[in-house]
Structure formats: C-alpha cells, structure tokens
Design an enzyme around this catalytic site. Structure first.
Site, PDB file in Angstrom:
ATOM      1  N   GLY A 129       0.771  -1.242   0.000  1.00 37.34           N
ATOM      2  CA  GLY A 129       0.000   0.000   0.000  1.00 37.34           C
ATOM      3  C   GLY A 129       0.799   1.287   0.000  1.00 37.34           C
ATOM      4  N   GLU A 177       4.063   4.228   6.084  1.00 37.97           N
ATOM      5  CA  GLU A 177       2.850   3.410   5.979  1.00 37.97           C
ATOM      6  C   GLU A 177       1.818   4.132   5.119  1.00 37.97           C
ATOM      7  OE1 GLU A 177       1.491   0.550   6.883  1.00 37.97           O
ATOM      8  OE2 GLU A 177       1.890   0.056   8.962  1.00 37.97           O
ATOM      9  N   ASP A 211      -4.245   1.695  11.132  1.00 40.46           N
ATOM     10  CA  ASP A 211      -5.610   1.390  11.565  1.00 40.46           C
ATOM     11  C   ASP A 211      -5.525   0.967  13.040  1.00 40.46           C
ATOM     12  OD1 ASP A 211      -8.272   0.613  11.618  1.00 40.46           O
ATOM     13  OD2 ASP A 211      -8.065  -1.021  10.213  1.00 40.46           O
ATOM     14  N   LYS A 263      -6.297   6.269  11.382  1.00 38.54           N
ATOM     15  CA  LYS A 263      -7.640   6.121  11.965  1.00 38.54           C
ATOM     16  C   LYS A 263      -7.496   6.133  13.488  1.00 38.54           C
ATOM     17  CE  LYS A 263      -9.558   3.226   8.253  1.00 38.54           C
ATOM     18  NZ  LYS A 263     -10.023   1.865   7.885  1.00 38.54           N
ATOM     19  N   PHE A 269     -13.793   2.229   5.508  1.00 42.34           N
ATOM     20  CA  PHE A 269     -12.878   1.596   4.554  1.00 42.34           C
ATOM     21  C   PHE A 269     -12.595   2.536   3.391  1.00 42.34           C
ATOM     22  CE2 PHE A 269     -11.831  -1.169   0.959  1.00 42.34           C
ATOM     23  CZ  PHE A 269     -10.778  -1.877   1.519  1.00 42.34           C
ATOM     24  N   VAL A 270     -11.320   2.743   3.109  1.00 45.69           N
ATOM     25  CA  VAL A 270     -10.928   3.658   2.033  1.00 45.69           C
ATOM     26  C   VAL A 270     -10.033   2.956   1.012  1.00 45.69           C
ATOM     27  CG1 VAL A 270     -11.118   5.761   3.445  1.00 45.69           C
ATOM     28  CG2 VAL A 270      -8.949   4.522   3.386  1.00 45.69           C
ATOM     29  N   ARG A 319      -5.651   0.836  -6.388  1.00 45.11           N
ATOM     30  CA  ARG A 319      -4.406   1.466  -5.907  1.00 45.11           C
ATOM     31  C   ARG A 319      -3.986   2.643  -6.772  1.00 45.11           C
ATOM     32  NH1 ARG A 319      -2.250  -2.003  -2.025  1.00 45.11           N
ATOM     33  NH2 ARG A 319      -2.475  -4.240  -2.397  1.00 45.11           N
TER      34      ARG A 319
HETATM   35  P1  5GP Z   1      -3.406  -2.181  11.130  1.00 46.02           P
HETATM   36  O1  5GP Z   1      -2.372  -3.253  11.291  1.00 46.02           O
HETATM   37  O2  5GP Z   1      -2.963  -0.811  11.560  1.00 46.02           O
HETATM   38  O3  5GP Z   1      -4.736  -2.567  11.714  1.00 46.02           O
HETATM   39  O4  5GP Z   1      -3.749  -2.101   9.601  1.00 46.02           O
HETATM   40  C1  5GP Z   1      -2.817  -1.746   8.695  1.00 46.02           C
HETATM   41  C2  5GP Z   1      -3.113  -2.344   7.342  1.00 46.02           C
HETATM   42  O5  5GP Z   1      -4.503  -2.698   7.172  1.00 46.02           O
HETATM   43  C3  5GP Z   1      -2.820  -1.324   6.306  1.00 46.02           C
HETATM   44  O6  5GP Z   1      -1.462  -1.334   5.932  1.00 46.02           O
HETATM   45  C4  5GP Z   1      -3.771  -1.725   5.201  1.00 46.02           C
HETATM   46  O7  5GP Z   1      -3.170  -2.713   4.404  1.00 46.02           O
HETATM   47  C5  5GP Z   1      -4.959  -2.322   5.905  1.00 46.02           C
HETATM   48  N1  5GP Z   1      -6.057  -1.341   6.065  1.00 46.02           N
HETATM   49  C6  5GP Z   1      -6.510  -0.793   7.208  1.00 46.02           C
HETATM   50  N2  5GP Z   1      -7.525   0.060   6.979  1.00 46.02           N
HETATM   51  C7  5GP Z   1      -7.717   0.056   5.633  1.00 46.02           C
HETATM   52  C8  5GP Z   1      -8.639   0.760   4.769  1.00 46.02           C
HETATM   53  O8  5GP Z   1      -9.513   1.556   5.156  1.00 46.02           O
HETATM   54  N3  5GP Z   1      -8.511   0.491   3.435  1.00 46.02           N
HETATM   55  C9  5GP Z   1      -7.610  -0.374   2.931  1.00 46.02           C
HETATM   56  N4  5GP Z   1      -7.580  -0.532   1.604  1.00 46.02           N
HETATM   57  N5  5GP Z   1      -6.725  -1.042   3.719  1.00 46.02           N
HETATM   58  C10 5GP Z   1      -6.783  -0.823   5.049  1.00 46.02           C
END
Ligand code: 5GP
Length: 178
Positions: A48, A102, A106, A134, A155-156, A168
């Site tokens: 990403g 990053e 999230d 977030k 979700f984005v 992407r």
């Molecule tokens: P975390 O480990 O912080 O929960 O999530 C990180 C990863 O989750 C990000 O690098 C991404 O790949 C995915 N992710 C989290 N929220 C979103 C979102 O709203 N959209 C998308 N496309 N991926 C997300």
C-alpha cells in the site's frame, strides 16, 4: 461529488489528489527540518505505501536511502492460524535513523510488528510517517509522528490502497459508500 465503482462496491471521493499532494509537501518539510544534518533510512511498507513513499521521498532533501519490506502471511507449523512475518530486509540499518512509511495506520498491529523488528536490529531511532491514520481504531502506544490525514473508521481506497487488489492507482482517496 466524484464516485467510482470497484468490483461490487461504490466509493466516494474523500481526499482529492491535489489536497494530498499539498499535505505531502508539508510533511516532507517537517521531516527535512526534523532530520536536518542526519543520515536517514526510509522504510516503505508494501504494497500500500508504494505511492505515498515515492511522493514523500522525492520531496526529501536529506542524505537518505529508501528500502521496502512486505508483510507476508504464512501458516505457522506448530501454532494454529496465520502468522505474519516481514520479508525483504536487505539493508543494514543498525544505528540508523529510520522513518517507517505506511499507507494507513488502523489498529496499529502492523506498525507494532515493524517497530519490534526494527528494535531487534538496533536502529538509532524510529519515527512513523503515514498518509492516513484512523485514531479511533488505534490500540497501540507507538507514536504516529507524521500523519497526513486523520480519518474516520471507514474503509478507504486509492493512492496506493486497494480493495481486493484494485483501486491502488486512483489519484485521490475514496471512502466506501455503505
Ligand atoms: P493495522 O495493522 O494498523 O490494523 O492495519 C494496517 C493495514 O490494514 C494497512 O497497511 C492496510 O493494508 C490495511 N487497512 C486498514 N484500513 C484500511 C482501509 O480503510 N482500506 C484499505 N484498503 N486497507 C486498510
């Protein structure tokens, strides 16, 4: 209001590309100022972060390197469930100043894993730059030093972020229409 369809879902434009570009200008200025005179390694987290990393890095005027790692899931041989590991390390980063790049933070699970790996490698210090954050979903204590945009828990896609592999290449960030 710009809308787009990816596979079976509809998305609405949330952050236009030109606004993202201006915000990255400011983030890069901050990083250039904070690390003035230092030797820095930027570490992009694939897939990403590839676009944001490129846009940010070309605005950096420090003595800097960039490298990318990827989180891969594999089935643990003994434990049940899938385990994540980081692959693609080829940089000796001991004693270096590291900026993790990053696309989105999230819950922070990913970030925690990466920061853990960096600490094992005895880097000098670690800061985190993310295009999107977030805050309501974040469960960790690791500081998110440079956050482009704080967004709600939705979700984005776009600007490097995908829905099932697609989206992407969108130059803006889009949010899911529920
Ligand atoms: P975390 O480990 O912080 O929960 O999530 C990180 C990863 O989750 C990000 O690098 C991404 O790949 C995915 N992710 C989290 N929220 C979103 C979102 O709203 N959209 C998308 N496309 N991926 C997300």
């Amino acid at each position: 209001m710009k809308e787009t369809v990816i596979l079976d879902k509809k998305f609405r434009e949330m952050i236009p590309g030109d606004v993202i570009s201006k915000r990255i200008d400011v983030m890069a200025e901050e990083i250039n100022r904070d690390y003035s005179g230092k030797d820095v390694v930027f570490l992009g987290i694939l897939n990403g972060a590839f676009l944001f990393a490129a846009e940010l890095f070309k605005r950096i005027n420090l003595k800097a390197k960039i490298s990318f790692v990827k989180l891969a899931s594999y089935e643990g041989t003994k434990s049940s469930g899938s385990v994540k590991e980081l692959i693609g390390w080829n940089e000796d980063i001991k004693n270096m100043h590291v900026v993790v790049i990053e696309d989105i933070v999230d819950t922070g699970h990913t970030l925690e894993l990466i920061v853990g790996e960096l600490k094992v490698r005895k880097v000098a210090d670690i800061r985190v730059a993310t295009l999107l954050f977030k805050p309501k979903a974040y469960t960790k204590k690791i500081p998110v030093n440079y956050a482009g945009f704080e967004i709600p828990n939705d979700f984005v896609v776009g600007f490097g972020l995908d829905y099932d592999g697609y989206g992407r290449n969108l130059p803006s960030v889009y949010t899911l229409i529920k």
